[in-house]
Structures are given as structure tokens and as C-alpha cells.
Design a protein around this motif. Structure first.
Motif, PDB file in Angstrom:
ATOM      1  N   PRO A 128      29.665  49.008  25.748  1.00  0.00           N
ATOM      2  CA  PRO A 128      29.622  48.993  24.291  1.00  0.00           C
ATOM      3  C   PRO A 128      29.670  47.556  23.750  1.00  0.00           C
ATOM      4  N   HIS A 129      29.206  47.358  22.541  1.00  0.00           N
ATOM      5  CA  HIS A 129      29.341  46.097  21.783  1.00  0.00           C
ATOM      6  C   HIS A 129      28.438  44.972  22.273  1.00  0.00           C
ATOM      7  N   ILE A 130      27.718  45.195  23.395  1.00  0.00           N
ATOM      8  CA  ILE A 130      26.892  44.118  23.965  1.00  0.00           C
ATOM      9  C   ILE A 130      25.435  44.565  24.031  1.00  0.00           C
ATOM     10  N   VAL A 164      23.274  46.956  28.464  1.00  0.00           N
ATOM     11  CA  VAL A 164      23.607  46.613  29.853  1.00  0.00           C
ATOM     12  C   VAL A 164      24.351  47.783  30.486  1.00  0.00           C
ATOM     13  N   LEU A 219      24.037  41.286  33.539  1.00  0.00           N
ATOM     14  CA  LEU A 219      23.361  41.066  32.259  1.00  0.00           C
ATOM     15  C   LEU A 219      21.908  40.631  32.460  1.00  0.00           C
ATOM     16  N   GLN A 254      17.817  32.440  29.051  1.00  0.00           N
ATOM     17  CA  GLN A 254      18.796  32.791  28.029  1.00  0.00           C
ATOM     18  C   GLN A 254      18.972  31.592  27.111  1.00  0.00           C
ATOM     19  N   TYR A 311      20.743  31.820  23.542  1.00  0.00           N
ATOM     20  CA  TYR A 311      21.863  31.828  22.587  1.00  0.00           C
ATOM     21  C   TYR A 311      22.413  33.230  22.464  1.00  0.00           C
ATOM     22  N   THR A 312      23.716  33.315  22.192  1.00  0.00           N
ATOM     23  CA  THR A 312      24.347  34.608  21.936  1.00  0.00           C
ATOM     24  C   THR A 312      24.750  34.678  20.470  1.00  0.00           C
ATOM     25  N   PHE A 313      24.222  35.677  19.798  1.00  0.00           N
ATOM     26  CA  PHE A 313      24.419  35.833  18.357  1.00  0.00           C
ATOM     27  C   PHE A 313      25.610  36.760  18.121  1.00  0.00           C
ATOM     28  N   GLY A 314      26.654  36.232  17.496  1.00  0.00           N
ATOM     29  CA  GLY A 314      27.896  36.995  17.395  1.00  0.00           C
ATOM     30  C   GLY A 314      28.519  37.013  16.010  1.00  0.00           C
ATOM     31  N   ASP A 315      27.739  36.755  14.973  1.00  0.00           N
ATOM     32  CA  ASP A 315      28.317  36.820  13.627  1.00  0.00           C
ATOM     33  C   ASP A 315      28.655  38.257  13.257  1.00  0.00           C
ATOM     34  N   PHE A 316      29.745  38.404  12.520  1.00  0.00           N
ATOM     35  CA  PHE A 316      30.118  39.748  12.056  1.00  0.00           C
ATOM     36  C   PHE A 316      29.059  40.306  11.109  1.00  0.00           C
ATOM     37  N   ARG A 368      29.735  47.564  16.110  1.00  0.00           N
ATOM     38  CA  ARG A 368      29.349  46.153  16.072  1.00  0.00           C
ATOM     39  C   ARG A 368      28.842  45.698  17.446  1.00  0.00           C
ATOM     40  N   ILE A 388      27.368  42.178  19.673  1.00  0.00           N
ATOM     41  CA  ILE A 388      26.860  40.816  19.812  1.00  0.00           C
ATOM     42  C   ILE A 388      25.590  40.928  20.641  1.00  0.00           C
ATOM     43  N   VAL A 394      22.915  38.912  23.212  1.00  0.00           N
ATOM     44  CA  VAL A 394      22.546  37.761  24.036  1.00  0.00           C
ATOM     45  C   VAL A 394      21.020  37.661  23.993  1.00  0.00           C
TER      46      VAL A 394
END
Lengths: 230, 230
Positions: free
Chosen positions: A8-10, A44, A50, A71, A73-78, A107, A109, A111
Motif C-alpha cells: 500500500p501507499h507506494i 509493487v 521496486l 529512476q 525522483y520520488t514524488f511525495g507531496d501530500f 495516499r 507516494i 517513484v
């Protein structure tokens, strides 16, 4: 995609670059019955690396297994959390979150990866939720969901930064290419015209190209040399 | 860290670089009563931006708020899943997974960042689970948990790649520095000696430095110029 199968979440998203008709293009998915456009992406599996998940997704969309993939950047803004978008996608496919898809409304994030492929080798394939998976020139993209536009822009910037440093441009061409074809790729990525003599001198001075025999065509003096990256 | 406060499965790790006594150094935590060493890291609150979580953690460890910080890679191999390491850390602090910490034993992907700070400005501070947070020269590191050694190596490689391209070296020095000090930083990052005249010529040709007045010392011809990045 039942909850037990994926972390979850990824998520991951892929910006898949190709070059054709003088344009830098990327693959965009259109989801069934929604008018929503997005980058190809996925999740994943619980015991999957990953990077392997991303290669699996790229293979599903393009049929390719040997892909230049990076790879970036990992985008993780709320602020990228927007459950209504995913709810719309699921409902348009007759799926209710209660069917074990509730985790997809959480939510995430993401990759982000970019891939460089030889346009000629690929027949894009949509996934189960989408009507189409098609090439769009990077300066004629439809409106994309969530922050996917930002992801594309950062991918292009990274590609520009890596153009000389990692010589990535060649991955968008067949194995052998003319100097003119290579210049066209550089111009499409940089979004600007280059001087032919300057470009040729720079590429030759970098000593990264192998020059091959001219293809005999009866007008030998007209045939351009073919090159490949060492 | 009760389950409700943080996103599961997502961690971050920070490679915090400083420069002192001719060495490139990083901050390493030693966990209470375990002999285990690790990079400083943490988790992302449910409504927090990923990048803000990392800045929060860096501030807790260093006291700094204005930090050169760059995300460089997300580590997502399944092989980094090792619940025994986290169980050991928790138990050494008298915490049982049943106390609401079960989520910390799950598989995590880790988004890795590197930070460049002026060594003089920092007094490292351990967190609740660790005895110490101290500087180690990058070539005298203790054994690190999980894949943290790989994370450090990729951080150093990224730093080398960015040295000329992004002029990151200056972030390891006070605002004004001598050419000799800057050369020492470059040598520590690259792990090799550079020729003084070549280095000076290259830096001046790049037109990125501002030269300041010599500090008057009575032996003016001996005093080196001070520089800062434009």
C-alpha cells in the motif's frame, strides 16, 4: 488488484520516451469512459523488487524487455493525495472500493522512472483499466491527472541534464544512425536548433561514436556515414 | 511512534556530509545497547510532505533549518526487508512490537537524500532510540545495518557526479573560503589529489566565484584571497 497482492501507499510512474517524425514523444494512457489521461504506472508486489515491478509494467505496455530505464525522483507531496480521481477510474470500470480496492484510494507516494526506447520497436498496449496507450509529442500533451504533468517536466529536465553526461540520446535511435538523425534527437530533447558543424565537431571530439562503412548506394558521395555508440 | 501517526512501508534515510580535518565525513547513529550503526532516518506523517519529513528529521539531528538537501535515489529491493534488525532496536529500548509498533517490522522502501552542511555549525544530536550521533570519515565507517552501506556509496557517487555540474562543494565550507580550502573539499570528495594550478585555473575559468579583499595581516603577500560562490 486485491489488497493482499501489493504494497500500500507506494506507486510508480513511467515516462516512456520515444522519438519519431522529429518529435520527442511519451506514452500516455486514456482510462475507460472517463476522459482522464495518465502516465503508465503501477504497484509493487509484496515480495517484488521496486525496479522489477517497473520493468514488469514497461514490458506489459511495450513488449520490450531490454530497456534503458532510470529512476529520477520520488514524488511525495501530500497534495498529490486525491482519492476522487482513483474512485472515478474504478467506478468507470464497474469496480466499487468495497470490492477490496479500498487501499487504492489511500495516499500514495510515486517513484518516477524514465525510459528511452526505440520507437520503431514498440506497439503500445493499454492495460485493463484503459482504452488506449498512445504516443503524444511532449509539447502536445492532454491534461494529465494528479501531478503527472510535473513528473513529465522533471523527466524532461533530467533527460536534458543527462544528455551529454550519460550519452542517453542514442537509446532513442536504432543501433546505427546518421549524424543528422542524432542531431535531430538532441534538438528534440533540448527544444532548440543546433548548428550542424558545431554539433558534429562536439560529438566526434567526445570520442564516443564508432563510424561504420558507408552504405553503397550508387551515389557514394551523397550517402551519409552511419555511426553507433561505442 | 504509534501506527496511526506515520505512513507504513515508507522510510527515508539521510547521508549528511560534512568536511573537517581534510576528511569527508557523515553522521552515523549508534542505537542503545545494540552495537548497531545506521544512517539517520525516519518516517513520514500521514499528512506531511515527504521532503518536509526529511527536513524535520535533519533539523532534529543537526539543529539546522537552512540545509542543502537533495533526494538522490529510492531503495526498494525486497532483500532490504529484515524485521529482526528493527525488532532488536525496539527490544533494546524495552519496546515490544505488541505496543503498537508492529508496523515498524514490515517491509520498507527508503527514499534517500544527501545533505551538505558546514561542519562548524553543527552539534549532532541523537534521537530517542540512539546513544550517539557522530561524525565518521567516509572511509572509516563502522558496519551499517541493512543496505545503508550501499546508500552511502550511491550518495558519494552522486556527490562526485554533481561536483562540477551543480557546484555543490561550496556548501561544505563557510561562506568565504580560500582556494586551498575549496581544493581540499574537492580532493576529499573525489578521493584523489588534484594539481593546484589546474584546479585554480578551472575554478576561475568557470566564473562562479567572487573574489574578496585580502584580509590584512601585516604580511599581505602571504595572505590568500578569500572567495565565495556567486
Amino acid at each position: 488488484m486485491p489488497k493482499t497482492a501489493y504494497l500500500p501507499h507506494i506507486a510508480y510512474d513511467s515516462v516512456i520516451f520515444g522519438f519519431s517524425e522529429g518529435d520527442l514523444k511519451i506514452l500516455i494512457m486514456e482510462y475507460h469512459n472517463t476522459g482522464l489521461f495518465a502516465l503508465p504506472g503501477g504497484f509493487v508486489q509484496l515480495q517484488e523488487n521496486l525496479n522489477d515491478a517497473v520493468l514488469r509494467g514497461l514490458n506489459e505496455r511495450t513488449g520490450l524487455t531490454d530497456i534503458y530505464l532510470e529512476q529520477f525522483y520520488t514524488f511525495g507531496d501530500f497534495s498529490r493525495f486525491d482519492p476522487e480521481v482513483m474512485r472515478t477510474l474504478l467506478e468507470a470500470n464497474g469496480i466499487l472500493p468495497g470490492d477490496g480496492y479500498q487501499w487504492m484510494l489511500d495516499r500514495f507516494i510515486s517513484v518516477a522512472y524514465y525510459a528511452l526506447i526505440n520507437y520503431e520497436e514498440v506497439t503500445p498496449r493499454p492495460d485493463a483499466l484503459s482504452d488506449s496507450c498512445e504516443w503524444y509529442p511532449v509539447n502536445e500533451l492532454p491534461e494529465l491527472i494528479l501531478d503527472h504533468r510535473n513528473i513529465v517536466e522533471k523527466a524532461i529536465q533530467t533527460l536534458r541534464d543527462n544528455l551529454d553526461r550519460k550519452l542517453v540520446g542514442g537509446n532513442l535511435l536504432p543501433k546505427k544512425f546518421t549524424m543528422n538523425e542524432l542531431q535531430n534527437v538532441y534538438e528534440a530533447i533540448l527544444g532548440t536548433k543546433l548548428r550542424r558543424t558545431t554539433f558534429q565537431r562536439k560529438m566526434l571530439a567526445a570520442e564516443v561514436l564508432t563510424r561504420h562503412e558507408k552504405h553503397f548506394s550508387g551515389k557514394a558521395h551523397m550517402a551519409p556515414y552511419l555511426y553507433s555508440f561505442k
